[in-house]
Scaffold this active site. Structure first.
Site, PDB file in Angstrom:
ATOM      1  N   GLY A   9      -1.807   6.414  -2.398  1.00 17.37           N
ATOM      2  CA  GLY A   9      -2.755   6.383  -3.630  1.00 17.37           C
ATOM      3  C   GLY A   9      -4.037   5.293  -3.010  1.00 17.37           C
ATOM      4  O   GLY A   9      -5.066   5.641  -2.835  1.00 17.37           O
ATOM      5  N   HIS A  10      -3.491   3.967  -2.568  1.00 15.61           N
ATOM      6  CA  HIS A  10      -4.606   2.977  -2.027  1.00 15.61           C
ATOM      7  C   HIS A  10      -5.220   3.688  -0.632  1.00 15.61           C
ATOM      8  O   HIS A  10      -6.388   3.615  -0.372  1.00 15.61           O
ATOM      9  CB  HIS A  10      -3.872   1.856  -1.494  1.00 15.61           C
ATOM     10  CG  HIS A  10      -3.003   1.092  -2.680  1.00 15.61           C
ATOM     11  ND1 HIS A  10      -1.697   1.028  -2.675  1.00 15.61           N
ATOM     12  CD2 HIS A  10      -3.613   0.308  -3.490  1.00 15.61           C
ATOM     13  CE1 HIS A  10      -1.529   0.445  -3.494  1.00 15.61           C
ATOM     14  NE2 HIS A  10      -2.513   0.038  -4.321  1.00 15.61           N
TER      15      HIS A  10
ATOM     16  N   LYS B  68      -5.407   6.182 -12.031  1.00 11.81           N
ATOM     17  CA  LYS B  68      -4.033   5.927 -12.646  1.00 11.81           C
ATOM     18  C   LYS B  68      -4.181   4.658 -13.663  1.00 11.81           C
ATOM     19  O   LYS B  68      -3.754   4.743 -14.759  1.00 11.81           O
ATOM     20  CB  LYS B  68      -3.006   5.573 -11.473  1.00 11.81           C
ATOM     21  CG  LYS B  68      -1.593   5.291 -12.307  1.00 11.81           C
ATOM     22  CD  LYS B  68      -0.449   5.166 -11.285  1.00 11.81           C
ATOM     23  CE  LYS B  68      -0.619   3.817 -10.748  1.00 11.81           C
ATOM     24  NZ  LYS B  68      -0.128   2.756 -11.667  1.00 11.81           N
TER      25      LYS B  68
ATOM     26  N   VAL C  59      -3.137   9.960  -7.403  1.00 18.55           N
ATOM     27  CA  VAL C  59      -2.235  10.410  -6.409  1.00 18.55           C
ATOM     28  C   VAL C  59      -0.799  10.375  -6.750  1.00 18.55           C
ATOM     29  O   VAL C  59      -0.270   9.264  -7.000  1.00 18.55           O
ATOM     30  CB  VAL C  59      -2.296   9.639  -4.732  1.00 18.55           C
ATOM     31  CG1 VAL C  59      -1.579  10.381  -3.740  1.00 18.55           C
ATOM     32  CG2 VAL C  59      -3.942   9.841  -4.449  1.00 18.55           C
TER      33      VAL C  59
ATOM     34  N   SER D  36       2.768   0.739  -6.776  1.00 14.57           N
ATOM     35  CA  SER D  36       3.557  -0.263  -5.669  1.00 14.57           C
ATOM     36  C   SER D  36       4.696  -0.499  -6.904  1.00 14.57           C
ATOM     37  O   SER D  36       5.845  -1.170  -6.150  1.00 14.57           O
ATOM     38  CB  SER D  36       2.762  -1.534  -5.629  1.00 14.57           C
ATOM     39  OG  SER D  36       1.283  -1.149  -5.221  1.00 14.57           O
ATOM     40  N   ARG D  37       4.944  -0.314  -7.918  1.00 14.47           N
ATOM     41  CA  ARG D  37       6.150  -0.621  -8.760  1.00 14.47           C
ATOM     42  C   ARG D  37       7.135   0.398  -8.576  1.00 14.47           C
ATOM     43  O   ARG D  37       8.379  -0.129  -9.174  1.00 14.47           O
ATOM     44  CB  ARG D  37       5.677  -0.989 -10.110  1.00 14.47           C
ATOM     45  CG  ARG D  37       4.762  -2.383 -10.215  1.00 14.47           C
ATOM     46  CD  ARG D  37       4.629  -2.799 -11.594  1.00 14.47           C
ATOM     47  NE  ARG D  37       4.145  -4.060 -11.711  1.00 14.47           N
ATOM     48  CZ  ARG D  37       2.714  -4.476 -11.915  1.00 14.47           C
ATOM     49  NH1 ARG D  37       2.084  -3.409 -12.279  1.00 14.47           N
ATOM     50  NH2 ARG D  37       2.461  -5.733 -12.051  1.00 14.47           N
TER      51      ARG D  37
ATOM     52  N   MET E 132       1.798   7.687  -7.759  1.00 17.46           N
ATOM     53  CA  MET E 132       2.099   6.684  -6.747  1.00 17.46           C
ATOM     54  C   MET E 132       1.927   5.002  -7.420  1.00 17.46           C
ATOM     55  O   MET E 132       0.799   4.980  -8.127  1.00 17.46           O
ATOM     56  CB  MET E 132       1.433   6.936  -5.465  1.00 17.46           C
ATOM     57  CG  MET E 132       1.955   8.153  -4.967  1.00 17.46           C
ATOM     58  SD  MET E 132       1.381   7.829  -3.292  1.00 17.46           S
ATOM     59  CE  MET E 132       2.415   9.560  -2.737  1.00 17.46           C
TER      60      MET E 132
ATOM     61  N   LEU F 238       0.667  -1.153  -0.005  1.00 14.56           N
ATOM     62  CA  LEU F 238       0.096   0.065  -0.014  1.00 14.56           C
ATOM     63  C   LEU F 238       0.845   1.434  -0.014  1.00 14.56           C
ATOM     64  O   LEU F 238       1.896   1.336   0.750  1.00 14.56           O
ATOM     65  CB  LEU F 238      -0.972   0.106   1.281  1.00 14.56           C
ATOM     66  CG  LEU F 238      -1.941  -1.190   1.402  1.00 14.56           C
ATOM     67  CD1 LEU F 238      -2.723  -0.956   2.616  1.00 14.56           C
ATOM     68  CD2 LEU F 238      -2.731  -1.305   0.268  1.00 14.56           C
TER      69      LEU F 238
END
Ligand code: PAF
Length: 281
Positions: free
Chosen positions: A36-37, A149, A176, A186-187, A184, A33
């Site tokens: 953004g999440h 996104k 975000v 996760s990668r 943003m 997370l």
């Protein structure tokens, strides 16, 4: 905050909440997370009485050469963050709970999944649509929250819900960004410092496109060329696509005379980043 691993228990939890007259918002994620999440979770909590977040790295949406095995997983850290954003329950099933036997039934959203990311990630949206349908059937939320996104994903899920009469309202939420503009993801953790620095060209290019559009440019080619020249000035950038598509049909357009999506996918090293802006005449 509850952490639930089985379908039976999450159904029981949601049933209890409904008995108390509460509405339920679902934030589907694959974990790892970031803000953004968390903004999706906060939105879910603002619009619904109960916020459920699913955390499941869905093998069905990764291609054979993609990063399923190395995708970052950190349930404990995620749980701490989710709680700060007001999440009431995390649904984090193991793979065998979601796929106890090889899946034989799939959801394909035709027409919206061939262009953009669908072209370079065959089967990806089939995996997404199938797992999201399963999550909707398991949790039966009133609303579900997705980040813009992944604009193509949002459009695919909206269409799927409409076509299959799934009784859930899809709520798209704004992208975000980090303070320097990088969307943003996760990668982003895969990027080396130099790749990350060069990746800022994506946001610079999208801003330049918005400025051109704001000044009256309506030629998709002219805007795409400007975006390409800014991104390709970075030596590590490998463009997968730069496209301007109709926001509804996701098909290519040459003239921006209705709401359109400017979407890009660019690799830096082994990391594929996506970003977009909506251009509204
Ligand atoms: O956007 C994601 O993280 C995933 O595609 C989703 C919607 C959780 C489905 O696995």
């Amino acid at each position: 905050m509850k952490i639930i691993h089985t379908i039976r228990e999450i159904r029981e939890y949601v049933r209890e909440q409904r008995t108390l007259g509460k509405t339920v918002g679902l934030v589907p994620t694959m974990g790892s997370l970031h803000d953004g999440h968390l903004s999706l979770a906060r939105q879910a909590k603002a619009e619904c009485d109960v916020a459920v977040m699913s955390i499941f790295v869905n093998p069905l949406q990764f291609g054979p050469s993609e990063d399923y095995d190395r995708y970052p997983r950190n349930l404990e850290g995620d749980a701490r963050l989710a709680e700060t954003a007001g999440v009431d329950a995390i649904f984090a099933p193991p793979v065998h709970e979601m796929y106890p036997q090889p899946q034989m039934t799939f959801v394909d959203v035709e027409g919206l999944t061939e262009n953009l990311c669908g072209a370079s990630r065959p089967g990806h949206f089939r995996g997404v649509a199938t797992v999201v349908t399963k999550l909707f059937n398991i949790v039966q939320p009133d609303k579900a929250f997705f980040g813009q996104k992944d604009a193509q994903q949002v459009r695919v899920i909206e269409q799927m819900v409409q076509d299959l009469n799934i009784p859930v309202q899809i709520v798209p939420c704004p992208i975000v960004r980090e303070a320097d503009g990088l969307a943003m993801s996760s990668r982003n953790v895969y990027l080396s410092p130099e790749e990350r620095r060069q990746a800022l060209a994506i946001y610079r290019a999208l801003q330049a496109a918005e400025a051109m559009f704001g000044a009256g440019e309506r030629s998709a080619d002219a805007i795409r060329e400007q975006v390409r020249s800014i991104i390709e000035a970075e030596p590590l950038a490998e463009v997968d696509y730069i496209k301007i598509v109709d926001l509804q049909t996701l098909s290519d357009t040459s003239l921006i005379d209705r709401d359109c999506l400017l979407a890009v996918a660019v690799r830096f090293g082994g990391t594929r980043l996506i970003d977009n802006v909506i251009l509204r005449p």
